[in-house]
Write a protein that holds these residues in place. Structure first.
Motif, PDB file in Angstrom:
ATOM      1  N   MET A   1       0.843  -1.197   0.000  1.00 35.71           N
ATOM      2  CA  MET A   1       0.000   0.000   0.000  1.00 35.71           C
ATOM      3  C   MET A   1       0.876   1.244   0.000  1.00 35.71           C
ATOM      4  N   ASN A   2       0.656   2.125  -0.962  1.00 38.69           N
ATOM      5  CA  ASN A   2       1.336   3.416  -0.940  1.00 38.69           C
ATOM      6  C   ASN A   2       0.773   4.239   0.208  1.00 38.69           C
ATOM      7  N   MET A   3       1.628   4.939   0.910  1.00 38.00           N
ATOM      8  CA  MET A   3       1.181   5.673   2.088  1.00 38.00           C
ATOM      9  C   MET A   3       0.800   7.114   1.792  1.00 38.00           C
ATOM     10  N   THR A   4       1.002   7.569   0.583  1.00 37.77           N
ATOM     11  CA  THR A   4       0.687   8.953   0.262  1.00 37.77           C
ATOM     12  C   THR A   4       0.124   9.049  -1.154  1.00 37.77           C
ATOM     13  N   GLY A   5      -0.627  10.116  -1.396  1.00 33.66           N
ATOM     14  CA  GLY A   5      -1.147  10.366  -2.729  1.00 33.66           C
ATOM     15  C   GLY A   5      -2.356   9.544  -3.121  1.00 33.66           C
ATOM     16  N   ASN A   6      -3.013   8.920  -2.159  1.00 29.98           N
ATOM     17  CA  ASN A   6      -4.201   8.117  -2.440  1.00 29.98           C
ATOM     18  C   ASN A   6      -5.479   8.935  -2.303  1.00 29.98           C
ATOM     19  N   THR A   7      -6.549   8.421  -2.869  1.00 31.74           N
ATOM     20  CA  THR A   7      -7.894   8.936  -2.637  1.00 31.74           C
ATOM     21  C   THR A   7      -8.682   7.789  -2.025  1.00 31.74           C
ATOM     22  N   ILE A   8      -9.076   7.948  -0.764  1.00 33.76           N
ATOM     23  CA  ILE A   8      -9.565   6.821   0.033  1.00 33.76           C
ATOM     24  C   ILE A   8     -10.970   7.086   0.564  1.00 33.76           C
ATOM     25  N   LEU A   9     -11.839   6.111   0.405  1.00 30.76           N
ATOM     26  CA  LEU A   9     -13.187   6.146   0.956  1.00 30.76           C
ATOM     27  C   LEU A   9     -13.213   5.290   2.209  1.00 30.76           C
ATOM     28  N   ILE A  10     -13.680   5.870   3.321  1.00 29.27           N
ATOM     29  CA  ILE A  10     -13.768   5.133   4.582  1.00 29.27           C
ATOM     30  C   ILE A  10     -15.217   5.113   5.037  1.00 29.27           C
ATOM     31  N   THR A  11     -15.810   3.928   5.118  1.00 24.98           N
ATOM     32  CA  THR A  11     -17.161   3.832   5.660  1.00 24.98           C
ATOM     33  C   THR A  11     -17.079   3.798   7.186  1.00 24.98           C
ATOM     34  N   GLY A  12     -18.094   4.354   7.828  1.00 25.29           N
ATOM     35  CA  GLY A  12     -18.057   4.421   9.284  1.00 25.29           C
ATOM     36  C   GLY A  12     -16.873   5.226   9.777  1.00 25.29           C
ATOM     37  N   GLY A  13     -16.511   6.235   9.003  1.00 27.13           N
ATOM     38  CA  GLY A  13     -15.303   7.005   9.313  1.00 27.13           C
ATOM     39  C   GLY A  13     -15.525   8.212  10.202  1.00 27.13           C
ATOM     40  N   GLY A  14     -16.731   8.344  10.748  1.00 27.26           N
ATOM     41  CA  GLY A  14     -17.030   9.526  11.544  1.00 27.26           C
ATOM     42  C   GLY A  14     -16.601   9.458  12.991  1.00 27.26           C
ATOM     43  N   SER A  15     -16.150   8.277  13.442  1.00 26.29           N
ATOM     44  CA  SER A  15     -15.742   8.131  14.841  1.00 26.29           C
ATOM     45  C   SER A  15     -14.855   6.904  14.988  1.00 26.29           C
ATOM     46  N   GLY A  16     -14.318   6.724  16.179  1.00 25.61           N
ATOM     47  CA  GLY A  16     -13.562   5.525  16.502  1.00 25.61           C
ATOM     48  C   GLY A  16     -12.374   5.255  15.597  1.00 25.61           C
ATOM     49  N   ILE A  17     -12.193   3.986  15.268  1.00 29.62           N
ATOM     50  CA  ILE A  17     -11.059   3.557  14.451  1.00 29.62           C
ATOM     51  C   ILE A  17     -11.087   4.228  13.084  1.00 29.62           C
ATOM     52  N   GLY A  18     -12.273   4.341  12.482  1.00 28.91           N
ATOM     53  CA  GLY A  18     -12.376   4.951  11.158  1.00 28.91           C
ATOM     54  C   GLY A  18     -11.883   6.375  11.123  1.00 28.91           C
ATOM     55  N   LEU A  19     -12.321   7.190  12.076  1.00 32.15           N
ATOM     56  CA  LEU A  19     -11.901   8.587  12.110  1.00 32.15           C
ATOM     57  C   LEU A  19     -10.421   8.707  12.451  1.00 32.15           C
ATOM     58  N   ALA A  20      -9.953   7.884  13.368  1.00 37.44           N
ATOM     59  CA  ALA A  20      -8.534   7.928  13.738  1.00 37.44           C
ATOM     60  C   ALA A  20      -7.648   7.582  12.549  1.00 37.44           C
ATOM     61  N   LEU A  21      -8.042   6.574  11.772  1.00 39.72           N
ATOM     62  CA  LEU A  21      -7.297   6.244  10.560  1.00 39.72           C
ATOM     63  C   LEU A  21      -7.356   7.385   9.555  1.00 39.72           C
ATOM     64  N   ALA A  22      -8.547   7.966   9.408  1.00 37.25           N
ATOM     65  CA  ALA A  22      -8.723   9.070   8.461  1.00 37.25           C
ATOM     66  C   ALA A  22      -7.781  10.224   8.793  1.00 37.25           C
ATOM     67  N   LEU A  23      -7.668  10.562  10.047  1.00 41.99           N
ATOM     68  CA  LEU A  23      -6.817  11.672  10.467  1.00 41.99           C
ATOM     69  C   LEU A  23      -5.344  11.388  10.153  1.00 41.99           C
ATOM     70  N   GLU A  24      -4.914  10.158  10.420  1.00 41.47           N
ATOM     71  CA  GLU A  24      -3.512   9.807  10.151  1.00 41.47           C
ATOM     72  C   GLU A  24      -3.226   9.774   8.652  1.00 41.47           C
ATOM     73  N   LEU A  25      -4.160   9.245   7.879  1.00 42.44           N
ATOM     74  CA  LEU A  25      -3.959   9.174   6.433  1.00 42.44           C
ATOM     75  C   LEU A  25      -3.985  10.559   5.795  1.00 42.44           C
ATOM     76  N   LYS A  26      -4.798  11.436   6.328  1.00 43.96           N
ATOM     77  CA  LYS A  26      -4.868  12.811   5.829  1.00 43.96           C
ATOM     78  C   LYS A  26      -3.543  13.540   6.046  1.00 43.96           C
ATOM     79  N   LYS A  27      -2.894  13.268   7.176  1.00 49.27           N
ATOM     80  CA  LYS A  27      -1.599  13.884   7.462  1.00 49.27           C
ATOM     81  C   LYS A  27      -0.546  13.498   6.424  1.00 49.27           C
ATOM     82  N   LEU A  28      -0.743  12.338   5.791  1.00 46.24           N
ATOM     83  CA  LEU A  28       0.232  11.826   4.820  1.00 46.24           C
ATOM     84  C   LEU A  28      -0.109  12.230   3.390  1.00 46.24           C
ATOM     85  N   ASN A  29      -0.901  13.288   3.255  1.00 45.69           N
ATOM     86  CA  ASN A  29      -1.239  13.830   1.945  1.00 45.69           C
ATOM     87  C   ASN A  29      -2.113  12.892   1.117  1.00 45.69           C
TER      88      ASN A  29
END
Length: 258
Positions: A1-29
């Protein structure tokens, strides 16, 4: 998995593990789109700078509409994280639980399967893409208090293996994320503050480290989930002892809600 430059859809991403992953992935562009059915959580996600979409993972038409809109609005979409899920107790001695069973199977199992099916023709065309399912340590050693939840996670594990095999000659990587018991609100505030659960920030930190250092990883296994993931390795007798002790301990801890 490339860690940057992706366009990612996360279901259930509004809280918990989903949101935490979203925040970290967003930091990586990475561009991250959060999908869910709670308008309140989607509004909060939008305030954090995420694109948001509404979806009901129990509704086939809603899932199809989400997939089509995500592809149309984000042609570079190359990753999906199937994080939406529900987990509820079911005491079968007190009577049937058809509503819980139906909602859990639709959200945790059939929903991810359908969304994958609709997105797959688009993902296969990308230079590099990934599908990440979120299962659970309970897929390997079930929690008897949540039989349908545990069964759906075991089924998603099996589905992920089959999907990975079928896509082995494509550019789509299939990854299974296997969380242990984590401090989220999946089962309410009790879980979010339970000292016996793994702190969410520690879990996400270990997950991101695995992704960064093991780009071809198939299963993301933090150390805390190893006991469940490999519970059968010691043989049937020791597994049975582990299963009974684990469930006895969990029942005693949650007797009030049982």
């Amino acid at each position: 998995m490339n860690m940057t430059g992706n366009t990612i859809l996360i279901t259930g991403g509004g809280s918990g593990i989903g949101l935490a992953l979203a925040l970290e992935l967003k930091k990586l562009n990475n561009e991250v789109i959060i999908a869910g059915r709670s308008q309140g959580k989607l509004t909060e996600a939008a305030h954090l700078g995420f694109k948001t979409m509404t979806v009901d993972m129990t509704d086939a038409k809603s899932i199809e509409a989400l997939a089509k809109k995500a592809i149309a609005d984000f042609p570079s979409l190359n990753g999906v994280i199937h994080n939406a899920g529900i987990m509820k107790n079911e005491n079968m001695l007190k009577g049937p639980t058809p509503e819980i069973r139906h909602e859990t199977v639709m959200t945790n199992l059939l929903g991810p399967m359908q969304l994958t099916e609709v997105l797959l023709p688009h993902l296969i065309k990308q230079k590099s893409a990934f599908i990440m399912t979120v299962t659970s340590g309970l897929a390997y050693a079930p929690l008897a208090m949540t039989p349908t939840y545990s069964a759906t996670k075991a089924a998603i594990h099996s589905y992920t293996q089959s999907l990975r095999y079928q896509l082995k000659d494509t550019a789509v990587q299939v990854i299974e994320l296997v969380p242990p018991y984590v401090q989220t609100s999946l089962m309410g505030q009790r879980q979010a503050s339970d000292p016996n659960a793994m702190p969410l920030n520690e879990f996400i930190s270990e997950v991101m480290q695995i992704l960064k250092t093991e780009p071809d990883v198939k299963e993301i296994l933090v150390k805390r989930v190893h006991m469940q993931r490999f519970a059968t390795d010691a043989g049937p007798e020791k597994y049975n002892d582990f299963f009974n002790q684990f469930n006895d301990r969990m029942l005693a801890a949650r007797k009030v809600e049982w």
